[in-house]
Design an enzyme around this catalytic site. Structure first.
Site, PDB file in Angstrom:
ATOM      1  N   GLU A 197      -2.563   1.548  -9.415  1.00 13.59           N
ATOM      2  CA  GLU A 197      -3.791   0.801  -9.183  1.00 13.59           C
ATOM      3  C   GLU A 197      -3.529  -0.546  -8.512  1.00 13.59           C
ATOM      4  O   GLU A 197      -4.230  -0.931  -7.575  1.00 13.59           O
ATOM      5  CB  GLU A 197      -4.539   0.563 -10.495  1.00 13.59           C
ATOM      6  CG  GLU A 197      -5.803  -0.256 -10.298  1.00 13.59           C
ATOM      7  CD  GLU A 197      -6.620  -0.448 -11.554  1.00 13.59           C
ATOM      8  OE1 GLU A 197      -7.780  -0.893 -11.431  1.00 13.59           O
ATOM      9  OE2 GLU A 197      -6.103  -0.172 -12.643  1.00 13.59           O
ATOM     10  N   ASP A 248      -2.073   3.947 -13.948  1.00 17.85           N
ATOM     11  CA  ASP A 248      -2.945   2.818 -14.240  1.00 17.85           C
ATOM     12  C   ASP A 248      -2.248   2.012 -15.332  1.00 17.85           C
ATOM     13  O   ASP A 248      -2.133   2.473 -16.476  1.00 17.85           O
ATOM     14  CB  ASP A 248      -4.320   3.277 -14.711  1.00 17.85           C
ATOM     15  CG  ASP A 248      -5.324   2.135 -14.782  1.00 17.85           C
ATOM     16  OD1 ASP A 248      -4.885   0.968 -14.827  1.00 17.85           O
ATOM     17  OD2 ASP A 248      -6.537   2.404 -14.795  1.00 17.85           O
ATOM     18  N   ILE A 293      -3.036  -0.731 -17.038  1.00 15.96           N
ATOM     19  CA  ILE A 293      -3.932  -0.971 -18.172  1.00 15.96           C
ATOM     20  C   ILE A 293      -5.294  -0.402 -17.795  1.00 15.96           C
ATOM     21  O   ILE A 293      -5.996  -0.968 -16.949  1.00 15.96           O
ATOM     22  CB  ILE A 293      -4.080  -2.467 -18.526  1.00 15.96           C
ATOM     23  CG1 ILE A 293      -2.727  -3.102 -18.842  1.00 15.96           C
ATOM     24  CG2 ILE A 293      -5.026  -2.626 -19.723  1.00 15.96           C
ATOM     25  CD1 ILE A 293      -2.810  -4.592 -19.191  1.00 15.96           C
ATOM     26  N   ASP A 294      -5.648   0.699 -18.393  1.00 16.69           N
ATOM     27  CA  ASP A 294      -6.979   1.263 -18.185  1.00 16.69           C
ATOM     28  C   ASP A 294      -7.864   0.739 -19.315  1.00 16.69           C
ATOM     29  O   ASP A 294      -7.594   0.992 -20.492  1.00 16.69           O
ATOM     30  CB  ASP A 294      -6.930   2.791 -18.207  1.00 16.69           C
ATOM     31  CG  ASP A 294      -8.253   3.399 -17.799  1.00 16.69           C
ATOM     32  OD1 ASP A 294      -8.887   2.855 -16.879  1.00 16.69           O
ATOM     33  OD2 ASP A 294      -8.669   4.406 -18.401  1.00 16.69           O
ATOM     34  N   THR A 338      -9.180  -2.761 -18.744  1.00 16.50           N
ATOM     35  CA  THR A 338      -8.766  -4.165 -18.666  1.00 16.50           C
ATOM     36  C   THR A 338      -9.804  -5.103 -19.280  1.00 16.50           C
ATOM     37  O   THR A 338      -9.454  -6.096 -19.928  1.00 16.50           O
ATOM     38  CB  THR A 338      -8.485  -4.568 -17.209  1.00 16.50           C
ATOM     39  OG1 THR A 338      -7.473  -3.704 -16.668  1.00 16.50           O
ATOM     40  CG2 THR A 338      -8.008  -6.006 -17.114  1.00 16.50           C
ATOM     41  N   ASP A 379      -7.202   6.504 -12.833  1.00 17.73           N
ATOM     42  CA  ASP A 379      -7.977   6.465 -14.072  1.00 17.73           C
ATOM     43  C   ASP A 379      -8.008   7.819 -14.769  1.00 17.73           C
ATOM     44  O   ASP A 379      -8.149   7.885 -15.992  1.00 17.73           O
ATOM     45  CB  ASP A 379      -9.420   6.046 -13.785  1.00 17.73           C
ATOM     46  CG  ASP A 379      -9.530   4.642 -13.221  1.00 17.73           C
ATOM     47  OD1 ASP A 379      -9.039   3.708 -13.865  1.00 17.73           O
ATOM     48  OD2 ASP A 379     -10.102   4.492 -12.124  1.00 17.73           O
TER      49      ASP A 379
END
Length: 305
Positions: free
Chosen positions: A71, A90, A92-93, A95, A243
């Site tokens: 990402e 990702d 940190i999915d 955030t 994601d």
């Protein structure tokens, strides 16, 4: 290229996920540097960027011939997912959850081969909750996953939870996850609002009277909840391959199905950005998907890459 050892990739990704989890937990959301991308709700933090750098370094060292899509390193109209083995990450999915210390955020690590998810690892360090899946080998959930065996580590539970795939009935009994996304204007957003309203409204006023609507704030965790059987469906438009790639694999391996969030497309591309997930079931998947598509009607979401 030789055939990919999916079990080895899985084990590597789990190790990386735990390292990323330690980095995420060590961060203080109240003091870290943040920035925005699309708008004020499309947030990136220095922790997102640091985690992705760590993941990239580890994966390049272990699998130098594989491609990488992340990402934070994504470049519009440049970055592409090809048929080559590709890690889709990702860091940190969720955030927005992370910066509010709301414990629904995770790292999402996927491997796609021939543009199809083949390995998925999703780890929520705040709950020490791990979801994994390998193509053809099932998917699993594990609580207290980072603890040592015999010292509190949870059992690996095959998904869906309880081993059952109870049939799906209809939307009036379904628990459905939805997300507003970061794009808060335009036709895509208006279609979402119309659909949300129709899902919630009473049948007497033309609605579907859905059993319940939820919003976890993380595409990966929404997909894993579907895989676990905790959610019946999840509808989304606007998210990216990073994601959904890992959660997609976990969902399919739990007997679930991923179709397009736009009516009529039963085989969406990994990077289509419009998705409808449904949990595993002994019956009713096709029927409830078509029922959901009827709620959307003639509308179509269209997101650029």
């Amino acid at each position: 290229m030789a055939e990919v050892n999916l079990q080895e990739v899985h084990d590597t990704l789990v190790s990386i996920a735990f390292e990323a989890g330690r980095m995420i937990l060590a961060a203080n959301p109240s003091s870290i540097s943040t920035d925005t991308k699309l708008n004020a709700v499309d947030i990136v933090t220095e922790t997102d960027q640091a985690v992705e750098r760590m993941v990239l370094e580890r994966l390049r060292a272990a699998y130098p011939a594989f491609h990488f899509v992340g990402e934070e390193s994504y470049q519009p109209e440049v970055t592409a997912i090809t048929a080559a083995p590709t890690f889709i990450v990702d860091p940190i999915d969720g955030t927005t959850n992370f910066v509010h210390s709301f414990p629904n955020a995770c790292i999402s690590l996927g491997l796609a081969v021939d543009r199809v998810p083949a390995v998925g690892v999703v780890y929520n360090p705040f709950q020490d909750l791990l979801f994994t899946g390998i193509r053809g080998q099932g998917s699993y959930m594990q609580r207290n996953a980072s603890l040592a065996a015999g010292q509190g580590q949870g059992e690996k539970v095959r998904l869906p939870i309880g081993g059952g795939t109870r049939p799906l009935e209809n939307l009036s009994t379904a628990l459905v996850s939805i997300e507003y996304g970061s794009q808060r204007d335009g036709e895509n957003f208006e279609l979402k609002l119309r659909t949300f309203r129709k899902l919630a409204a009473a049948k007497e006023s033309g609605g579907a009277m859905v059993g319940g609507l939820r919003s976890l704030g993380s595409a990966a965790l929404n997909l894993c909840a579907c895989a676990a059987g905790q959610l019946d469906m999840y509808w989304e438009g606007g998210c990216y391959a990073w994601d959904v790639a890992a959660g997609w694999c976990i969902l399919i391996e739990a007997g679930g199905q991923m179709v397009s969030g736009n009516p009529g497309d039963w085989n969406p591309a990994l990077d289509s950005r419009v998705y409808l997930a449904v949990r595993g079931a002994s019956g009713g998947q096709k029927e409830i998907i078509e029922e959901f598509w009827k709620v959307i009607g003639d509308g179509r979401m269209d997101y650029k890459h």
